[in-house]
Write an enzyme that holds these catalytic residues in place. Structure first.
Site, PDB file in Angstrom:
ATOM      1  N   SER A 198      26.826  25.954  -8.237  1.00  0.00           N
ATOM      2  CA  SER A 198      27.093  27.237  -8.881  1.00  0.00           C
ATOM      3  C   SER A 198      28.483  27.200  -9.513  1.00  0.00           C
ATOM      4  CB  SER A 198      27.035  28.354  -7.836  1.00  0.00           C
ATOM      5  OG  SER A 198      27.364  29.584  -8.417  1.00  0.00           O
ATOM      6  N   ALA A 199      28.561  27.533 -10.812  1.00  0.00           N
ATOM      7  CA  ALA A 199      29.840  27.393 -11.517  1.00  0.00           C
ATOM      8  C   ALA A 199      30.929  28.321 -10.987  1.00  0.00           C
ATOM      9  CB  ALA A 199      29.631  27.657 -13.017  1.00  0.00           C
ATOM     10  N   HIS A 200      30.553  29.545 -10.585  1.00  0.00           N
ATOM     11  CA  HIS A 200      31.620  30.505 -10.257  1.00  0.00           C
ATOM     12  C   HIS A 200      32.326  30.221  -8.941  1.00  0.00           C
ATOM     13  CE1 HIS A 200      29.673  33.411  -7.314  1.00  0.00           C
ATOM     14  NE2 HIS A 200      28.579  32.875  -7.804  1.00  0.00           N
TER      15      HIS A 200
ATOM     16  N   CYS B 258      27.609  38.150  -0.147  1.00  0.00           N
ATOM     17  CA  CYS B 258      26.254  38.590  -0.447  1.00  0.00           C
ATOM     18  C   CYS B 258      25.756  39.578   0.591  1.00  0.00           C
ATOM     19  CB  CYS B 258      25.310  37.386  -0.483  1.00  0.00           C
ATOM     20  SG  CYS B 258      25.983  36.011  -1.406  1.00  0.00           S
TER      21      CYS B 258
ATOM     22  N   ASN C 106      29.168  28.568   3.722  1.00  0.00           N
ATOM     23  CA  ASN C 106      30.018  29.499   2.972  1.00  0.00           C
ATOM     24  C   ASN C 106      30.874  30.376   3.880  1.00  0.00           C
ATOM     25  OD1 ASN C 106      27.155  30.258   3.310  1.00  0.00           O
ATOM     26  ND2 ASN C 106      27.858  32.281   2.711  1.00  0.00           N
TER      27      ASN C 106
ATOM     28  N   THR D 186      21.300  30.533  -6.904  1.00  0.00           N
ATOM     29  CA  THR D 186      20.138  31.232  -6.342  1.00  0.00           C
ATOM     30  C   THR D 186      18.870  30.726  -7.026  1.00  0.00           C
ATOM     31  OG1 THR D 186      21.430  33.173  -5.740  1.00  0.00           O
ATOM     32  CG2 THR D 186      19.055  33.498  -6.013  1.00  0.00           C
TER      33      THR D 186
ATOM     34  N   GLN E 205      29.272  25.181  -1.945  1.00  0.00           N
ATOM     35  CA  GLN E 205      30.653  25.356  -1.478  1.00  0.00           C
ATOM     36  C   GLN E 205      31.463  24.057  -1.464  1.00  0.00           C
ATOM     37  OE1 GLN E 205      32.149  28.161  -1.054  1.00  0.00           O
ATOM     38  NE2 GLN E 205      30.437  29.600  -1.021  1.00  0.00           N
TER      39      GLN E 205
ATOM     40  N   THR F 273      16.480  29.718 -23.992  1.00  0.00           N
ATOM     41  CA  THR F 273      17.575  29.225 -24.819  1.00  0.00           C
ATOM     42  C   THR F 273      18.837  29.076 -23.971  1.00  0.00           C
ATOM     43  OG1 THR F 273      16.614  30.281 -26.734  1.00  0.00           O
ATOM     44  CG2 THR F 273      18.956  29.736 -26.882  1.00  0.00           C
TER      45      THR F 273
END
Ligand code: PMP
Length: 372
Positions: A191-193, A316, A143, A73, A171, A229
């Site tokens: 996106s990692a997830h 979403c 998606n 996002t 995706q 950070t």
């Protein structure tokens, strides 16, 4: 998957991979700040560098082109809010692309150029216009339907017309190869997830030295492109997931065979069902199956009670009763779109998982009314 649950909603979020978990746990003890010059800091920096290398490899980019963000996002919002004169996109784009595009356009009193979508889900970029200030947002794969766009072709078009391409590739990893240099995109989000990494970490891949105004100003992290950070543990998990996702490509045929079996069985049981984008180029893991006159929300609850996790449209937008904007953009009749569920499988999905879906489908469609 546990014996009692069958998880077929990988496009919403994939289970955390053991390698990603191990990398996260190990990195949690590396407490130094990755910007510090002492040994503790350098240990953290080494983890971030290694993960950046892995994410770069996943899309065949250079490590210096990968900027870590809090997720796709943020990456999409960042790419879209660069002072473009015009933004062109189709209704099949994810909310995290459509909403910032609308925001940017409203703030500059400009319309968003709506690109046409063919019945097979393909987006035609030819009407986007031209010029340096034009950004065309084109997803790599959808998606909800898994339909794949020809981003490389759009990239060639963009070069000829002096436009830029932003590609939401969230995706795609582990399902189809991603070759950033040949796409012709200026920016690409990940996106990692969605690939078995942790939530809340992603990346914007930025071509060469393309200047981008930071979305988050502050410290000089991420080559002065994204302040804050670094979330070293999440980045470590992302790196491990990216490495594994590259390996998953070898299993794409097995995944496609599972998907084909489930679609064939579902169509045999309910011949009136429609596989959305059946004839289009699709991800090997995604099925969007619509049945007119039923409510997808009801179906999802029934599947859940039988131990099978699927979704109605994108996660979403779940909770939001109504038609999927993706299916509407493809011209699906509202009655059919309201009855569309998404089944998205993953590298760990087994024949038994597909069997569980099929048996739940049989019980549901043979049983009580599903009327909307
Ligand atoms: N784009 C697409 C195509 C997605 O499926 C998602 C996640 N639903 C996102 C962007 C947003 O990604 P994130 O969850 O990392 O913000």
């Amino acid at each position: 998957m546990s014996a009692s649950r069958t998880y077929l909603d990988h496009n919403a979020s994939a289970p955390l991979r053991p390698a990603a978990r191990d990398a996260i746990v190990a990195a949690l003890d590396v407490f130094g700040n990755a910007s510090s010059v002492h040994g503790e800091g350098r240990r953290a920096r080494a983890i971030v560098d290694e993960a950046r290398e892995a994410v770069a490899q996943l899309v065949n980019a250079r490590p210096a082109e990968v900027v870590f963000t809090s997720g796709a996002t943020e990456a999409n919002v960042w790419a879209l809010s660069q002072g473009w004169d015009r933004i062109a996109l189709a209704g099949v784009e994810h909310d995290s692309v459509r909403a910032p595009a609308a925001q940017v356009a409203a703030s500059r009193n400009l319309p968003v150029v709506a690109l046409p979508v063919a019945q097979d889900g393909s987006v035609d970029v030819a009407s986007a216009g031209h010029g340096d200030g034009l950004l065309v947002a084109l997803q790599m794969a959808n998606n909800e339907t898994g339909i794949i766009q020809d981003v490389a072709r759009a990239g060639l078009w963009a070069t000829e017309h002096g436009a830029r391409i932003h590609c939401d590739a969230v995706q795609a990893p582990g399902r189809i190869p991603i070759d950033f240099p040949t796409l012709g995109a200026t920016t690409l989000s990940l996106s990692a997830h969605k690939m078995g990494g942790p939530k809340g970490i992603g990346a914007l891949v930025v071509s060469g030295n393309t200047p981008l105004a930071p979305l988050l100003a502050g410290g000089g992290q991420e080559m002065r492109r994204r302040a804050g950070t670094e979330n070293v543990a999440a980045i470590a998990g992302f790196g491990a997931a990216a490495r594994a996702a590259l390996d998953d490509l070898k299993a794409a045929q097995r995944v496609a065979a599972l998907r084909d079996r489930l679609e064939a069985e579902v169509l045999r049981m309910t011949p009136q069902a429609v596989v959305v984008g059946a004839g289009a180029r699709r991800l090997p893991n995604t099925s969007s199956i619509a049945v007119a006159g039923v409510s997808a929300e009801t179906l999802v609850i029934k599947f859940d009670l039988m131990g099978v996790a699927v979704s109605a449209g994108s996660a979403c937008s779940s909770g939001k009763v109504g038609e999927s904007t993706v299916l509407a953009a493809m011209g699906l009749a509202p009655d059919l779109a309201r009855g569309a569920i998404r089944i998205s499988i993953g590298p760990e999905t087994t024949d038994d998982d597909i069997g569980a879906l099929i048996s739940a489908w049989r019980k549901i469609h043979g049983g009580a009314s599903l009327a909307a």
